[in-house]
Scaffold this motif. Structure first.
Motif, PDB file in Angstrom:
ATOM      1  N   LYS A  35      23.779  51.446  48.158  1.00  0.00           N
ATOM      2  CA  LYS A  35      24.371  52.272  49.213  1.00  0.00           C
ATOM      3  C   LYS A  35      24.895  51.397  50.343  1.00  0.00           C
ATOM      4  O   LYS A  35      25.957  51.676  50.918  1.00  0.00           O
ATOM      5  N   HIS A  36      24.169  50.329  50.660  1.00  0.00           N
ATOM      6  CA  HIS A  36      24.625  49.398  51.688  1.00  0.00           C
ATOM      7  C   HIS A  36      25.910  48.700  51.240  1.00  0.00           C
ATOM      8  O   HIS A  36      26.823  48.499  52.040  1.00  0.00           O
ATOM      9  N   LEU A  37      25.960  48.339  49.959  1.00  0.00           N
ATOM     10  CA  LEU A  37      27.140  47.661  49.431  1.00  0.00           C
ATOM     11  C   LEU A  37      28.346  48.603  49.434  1.00  0.00           C
ATOM     12  O   LEU A  37      29.453  48.212  49.842  1.00  0.00           O
ATOM     13  N   ALA A  38      28.124  49.841  49.017  1.00  0.00           N
ATOM     14  CA  ALA A  38      29.228  50.813  48.958  1.00  0.00           C
ATOM     15  C   ALA A  38      29.792  51.117  50.347  1.00  0.00           C
ATOM     16  O   ALA A  38      30.995  51.378  50.493  1.00  0.00           O
ATOM     17  N   SER A  39      28.936  51.072  51.372  1.00  0.00           N
ATOM     18  CA  SER A  39      29.376  51.411  52.728  1.00  0.00           C
ATOM     19  C   SER A  39      29.827  50.189  53.536  1.00  0.00           C
ATOM     20  O   SER A  39      30.284  50.332  54.674  1.00  0.00           O
ATOM     21  N   ALA A  40      29.702  48.991  52.958  1.00  0.00           N
ATOM     22  CA  ALA A  40      30.121  47.775  53.657  1.00  0.00           C
ATOM     23  C   ALA A  40      31.652  47.746  53.765  1.00  0.00           C
ATOM     24  O   ALA A  40      32.353  48.350  52.944  1.00  0.00           O
ATOM     25  N   PRO A  41      32.191  47.052  54.763  1.00  0.00           N
ATOM     26  CA  PRO A  41      33.653  46.942  54.879  1.00  0.00           C
ATOM     27  C   PRO A  41      34.269  46.404  53.587  1.00  0.00           C
ATOM     28  O   PRO A  41      33.819  45.403  53.054  1.00  0.00           O
ATOM     29  N   MET A  42      35.270  47.146  53.068  1.00  0.00           N
ATOM     30  CA  MET A  42      35.958  46.795  51.815  1.00  0.00           C
ATOM     31  C   MET A  42      35.005  46.779  50.615  1.00  0.00           C
ATOM     32  O   MET A  42      35.319  46.207  49.569  1.00  0.00           O
TER      33      MET A  42
ATOM     34  N   VAL B 222      32.457  40.655  45.750  1.00  0.00           N
ATOM     35  CA  VAL B 222      33.712  41.275  45.317  1.00  0.00           C
ATOM     36  C   VAL B 222      33.652  42.803  45.360  1.00  0.00           C
ATOM     37  O   VAL B 222      34.679  43.472  45.513  1.00  0.00           O
ATOM     38  N   GLY B 223      32.454  43.353  45.230  1.00  0.00           N
ATOM     39  CA  GLY B 223      32.306  44.806  45.286  1.00  0.00           C
ATOM     40  C   GLY B 223      32.256  45.477  43.934  1.00  0.00           C
ATOM     41  O   GLY B 223      32.111  46.698  43.830  1.00  0.00           O
ATOM     42  N   LYS B 224      32.346  44.679  42.870  1.00  0.00           N
ATOM     43  CA  LYS B 224      32.227  45.216  41.509  1.00  0.00           C
ATOM     44  C   LYS B 224      31.763  44.083  40.609  1.00  0.00           C
ATOM     45  O   LYS B 224      31.933  42.907  40.938  1.00  0.00           O
ATOM     46  N   PRO B 225      31.155  44.399  39.454  1.00  0.00           N
ATOM     47  CA  PRO B 225      30.695  43.341  38.535  1.00  0.00           C
ATOM     48  C   PRO B 225      31.873  42.563  37.964  1.00  0.00           C
ATOM     49  O   PRO B 225      32.987  43.093  37.851  1.00  0.00           O
ATOM     50  N   PRO B 226      31.660  41.304  37.574  1.00  0.00           N
ATOM     51  CA  PRO B 226      32.768  40.439  37.132  1.00  0.00           C
ATOM     52  C   PRO B 226      33.422  40.838  35.821  1.00  0.00           C
ATOM     53  O   PRO B 226      34.585  40.493  35.581  1.00  0.00           O
ATOM     54  N   PHE B 227      32.703  41.548  34.945  1.00  0.00           N
ATOM     55  CA  PHE B 227      33.242  41.840  33.612  1.00  0.00           C
ATOM     56  C   PHE B 227      33.572  43.322  33.436  1.00  0.00           C
ATOM     57  O   PHE B 227      33.792  43.776  32.325  1.00  0.00           O
TER      58      PHE B 227
END
Length: 288
Positions: free
Chosen positions: A119-126, A225-230
């Motif tokens: 949730k913290h990652l999803a709400s972080a800038p970008m 990056v906000g998403k997994p690499p693969f």
């Protein structure tokens, strides 16, 4: 309600040692007042709860026995309890004790007031963390996993959804449902989460504790990056990208982080967890 520190210490001792006044203490749901729901799991619900005598806050995970039996996961649940109850590290969620009644198993867990990391990652800038925060977080997770490995425990499902945030901002590795105590450090079971699976699991080869090193690399990439690499549109393409180590680094990923990622997202000889913690890119942010 103000809590007396002496009463809290007494409760912690009672929980951790399973004793009260010199004799075994048998906990029951009557000892707690259930509060807000913190979420649902595979077999039940998690609530914040208050121990009635001291007001000490914990999280209680209530698992329905019927659902566990129906899913044939009795051994997995008991293994999770056995493993997590013996882990005591500042970046691992404590399992203080457990008890059961006719219908449910209750796990009394440390309460992490900051909720789930995803949730913290999803709400972080970008949708991504700044490198200083990512580096501090990856140090804490590497230290927690290193502690597990020293006790021959593989986690096997490290991802943002299985990490909680404490009130002070520190991370707490949680959800040991796929963990295993493996003194031989050799396993062949395919488990975990699609985007985090290492090549050796996909190829159904024998693997060791370095599967967790791979997951820490995937986790770091997702932090930055906000998403997994693969990540791909379907499972087969995700598998193909993992097997070919098809990692694309956006221009904003710092060179130091890329160096660390390249030493974790590889098929063999992954960087040790001590190496992760002492890496120059991680170290430059530890006292910031």
């Amino acid at each position: 309600m103000e809590v007396d520190p002496n009463e809290v210490a007494e409760l912690e001792s009672k929980i951790i040692n399973h004793e009260a006044y010199g004799k075994p203490y048998k906990w029951s749901p009557r000892d707690f007042e259930l509060g807000t729901s913190l979420g649902r799991g595979m077999f039940g619900h998690v609530h914040v709860a208050r121990e009635k005598k001291t007001g000490y806050l914990v999280a209680i995970k209530a698992l329905f026995k019927s659902q566990i039996v129906k899913s044939k996961c009795e051994h997995q649940v008991m293994r999770e309890i056995e493993i997590q109850s013996h882990l005591k590290h500042p970046n691992i969620l404590r399992l203080f004790t457990w008890f059961h009644d006719e219908k449910r198993i209750y796990l009394v867990l440390e309460y992490a007031a900051g909720e789930e990391l995803y949730k913290h990652l999803a709400s972080a800038p970008m949708g991504r963390f700044p490198e200083s925060r990512a580096a501090r977080y990856i140090y804490q997770i590497a230290d927690a996993v290193d502690y597990c490995h020293q006790r021959h425990v593989m986690h096997r499902d490290i991802k943002p959804e299985n990490i909680l945030v404490a009130l002070n901002g520190d991370l707490k590795l949680a959800d040991f449902g796929w963990s295993v105590h493996a003194p031989s450090e050799r396993r062949k079971t395919m488990c975990g989460t699609l985007d985090y699976l290492p090549p050796e699991m996909i190829k159904k080869e024998m693997y060791n504790i370095s599967v967790d090193h791979w997951c820490i690399g995937v986790l770091l990439y997702e932090f930055l990056v906000g998403k997994p690499p693969f990540e791909s549109e379907d499972q087969e393409k995700t598998f193909a990208r993992i097997l070919s180590l098809d990692v694309i680094y956006p221009s904003y990923v710092p060179s130091g982080a890329k160096d660390l990622l390249s030493k974790l997202l590889k098929k063999n000889d992954r960087l040790s967890l001590d190496g992760v913690k002492s890496h120059y890119w991680v170290q430059q942010f530890q006292n910031v």
